[in-house]
Design an enzyme around this catalytic site. Sequence first.
Site, PDB file in Angstrom:
ATOM      1  N   SER A 675      50.593  56.067  31.845  1.00  0.00           N
ATOM      2  CA  SER A 675      49.809  54.902  31.460  1.00  0.00           C
ATOM      3  C   SER A 675      50.627  53.624  31.365  1.00  0.00           C
ATOM      4  CB  SER A 675      49.098  55.164  30.129  1.00  0.00           C
ATOM      5  OG  SER A 675      50.042  55.289  29.117  1.00  0.00           O
ATOM      6  N   LYS A 718      45.856  53.669  20.581  1.00  0.00           N
ATOM      7  CA  LYS A 718      46.586  52.543  21.141  1.00  0.00           C
ATOM      8  C   LYS A 718      46.079  51.225  20.589  1.00  0.00           C
ATOM      9  CE  LYS A 718      48.073  54.731  25.415  1.00  0.00           C
ATOM     10  NZ  LYS A 718      47.816  54.891  26.854  1.00  0.00           N
TER      11      LYS A 718
END
Length: 767
Positions: A675, A718
Amino acid sequence: MAENKLILPAIAVRGIVPLPNVDFRIEVGREMSVLALEQAERMYGSNIVLLIQKDPNDQDVKVDNIYPIAVLAKIQLKLKMPNGNYKVKFKVTDRVSVDNFESLNPYLVVSYTKLESELTNDEEEIALIRQVIETFSKDGRVYLQAPDEVARLLQQGLTTEETADVMAYYLKTNDKYKYLAELNVAKRLEYLLEDAAKERQIIEIENKINNDVKKSIDDSQKEYYLREKMRAIQNELGDKARQDEEVYELRKKILECKMPKNIEEKALKELERYSNTNNQMAESGIIRSYLDFLIALPWYKTTEDTTDLTAVEKALDKNHYGLTKVKERIVEYLAVKMMTGKNPSTILCFAGPPGVGKTSLAKSIADALGRHFIKQSLGGVRDESEIRGHRRTYVGALPGRILKGMKDAKTINPVFLLDEIDKMTSDYRGDPAAAMLEVLDPEQNANFSDNYLEEPYDLSQVLFITTANSLEDIPGPLRDRMEIIELSSYTEYEKFNIAFKHLLPKEIKNHGLKENELEIKDDAMLKIIQGYTREAGVRELDRLISSICRKTVKDILILHKEKTVITCDNLIDYLGKVRYFNNEGRETSQVGVVTGLAYTQFGGDTLDIEVMTYPGKGGLILTGKLGDVMKESAQAGLSYVKSHAESLGIKNVDFSSIDIHIHVPEGAVPKDGPSAGVTLITALVSALSNRPVPANIGMTGEITLRGSVLPIGGLREKSIAAVRTGLKKIYIPCDNERDLDEVPQEVKEKLQIVPVKNVSELLKQIF
Ligand code: ADP
């Protein structure tokens, strides 16, 4: 008796009695004695009188402490010693009587009269001297201090008087003045025989005592020996009396346990074996621990489950803030269990970072249902036998962790928490995961086999719950059996509420405080959360609150404070300096530095990726703790950038004449995963086109070679981390839009979340 009135310097000797006919050696130290010696040598032809002090401990010479009889001597040898004293050898010649002390200062001077011994040489005296010589030559060692020296002197041929003096001088007795004072030689010989007899008596008494002691030692040794023998005989006979009682007790306990028939039979058989085994043998101990284990293991005892689901729901609510979805799923799971009356075919697994309440939820479930709760950690287990136990043939064999847990649970239907199931590893000693499969499979676990127990054990009524930090690390087949409930990081707002609603009241109670004795102001609590903790869960927060409570207790006890109020200002006194400066982020925008969002098993985190270029040969250098996946992302990113350089605004860059260095600062935990793709590309473009990226934006997304942005996991984590580090805007893959409802409302209020489809769209927005 001749009378010669004479005057001589004198010294007083202590502790020993000089006798004529024997050389006399002493050390002379007292100043007045040294003076007397010198004077004798200088003025009196080395003649001197040796006086005998009555009390040897008296340092000063006093007239009334001196015996009336002394000796006349001649100084033969005088040696000065390193300590200043003199070692002097005298030849002692005569007995004298001290008539008067002529002077006491600075040294002694006495007037004296020589004395002559009375010697008859009659038969009586001859008989005595013979007896003395016979006695002393036979048992010299018993009576004399230096028998060899005496023998030597005797061989030189001595007169009766000399013999008497020599013997007396070397006698072991202390009281020797009488030998000096007595002028009659026959009397002195009698004294010698008396003293010898006394000495012999003492020796005899000593010997008797020694013998007695020895005998008592011998006796106790004999007793010990006999006891040992008796024990051996008793062992041979099986120590019947004692064992019968023990065996009876054990049998009673075994029958009370209501074990399944086959196991009871086995236990009784082992008991039989036990009663026939010599209890000195290791075997006996092994059987005994096995029987004890069988007795301690629960076989039929259960607790009654609550059937009231609402009560369970309430209990969960009472102990845990938030977690609405999690609690809902737990209640659903339990509902199924209650309806069917048996355990669902899947096992609950709480997955999430540390400190988010996995263990305490499991404990609450146990409490709510009214079941016993036990916990076994599987972290670090890598050997099948840790789950299944060792065969009893091994020395020190033990049951596995599952049955050990059951033993502690004391009932057959506890809530059994298997902690950190993702931290189990396998090696050559067998796969613990396979054993766990058997434990967790409702089809199989009614007959769980443990190597130590040797017989199947029924685990079917146990409610197993597992926990894991990261789902990827749970072995596949195990994961298939699990109903996974994810618990994620808490937002500051949630932590704030958990702190006030649960942690603080709990710690206040744990520390024996009263509610009104400690107050933590709202802004102080927020400062604790932001400035002193950096965690997904609330463990550290809990510890800090506990530490504040401890100090409060101290204040109350020592300073007699009535109430402690914690504010932002006095927080430093309780917790020390602020540790983390969150919500500030990087201050200025920089070229080649971009903030990415990471998802680790400790929750979400942010990481800065840095890129730098300098003249070179087209190389790519990667540093920092990068995993393989991240390295590949970097390669792919660079390829994309190279092939789209023009359209990305990278002008006049000859890739073959520069080196590119990508660095990911290590941070506390290693990060890996695809990611970071978008972050890498953005940093590359920023560095190559010399355009800065705003400091308060973050991004996450995997990329393809063609520049599409693929979805990522852990959006909630996140985004929480992004707010925590003070980011204002984050870019996410547009496919993750559907996960937006996972993101807490308070995060959405503080953070602009922008979905993007591909890299060019992303870069257009940024630059
Ligand atoms: P884990 O097992 O996930 O590592 P724990 O269950 O040990 O975490 O939780 C640590 C502490 O935090 C416990 O004291 C627990 O009660 C508390 N806690 C965690 N989450 C919550 C919550 N939502 N509400 C109340 N207390 C919580």
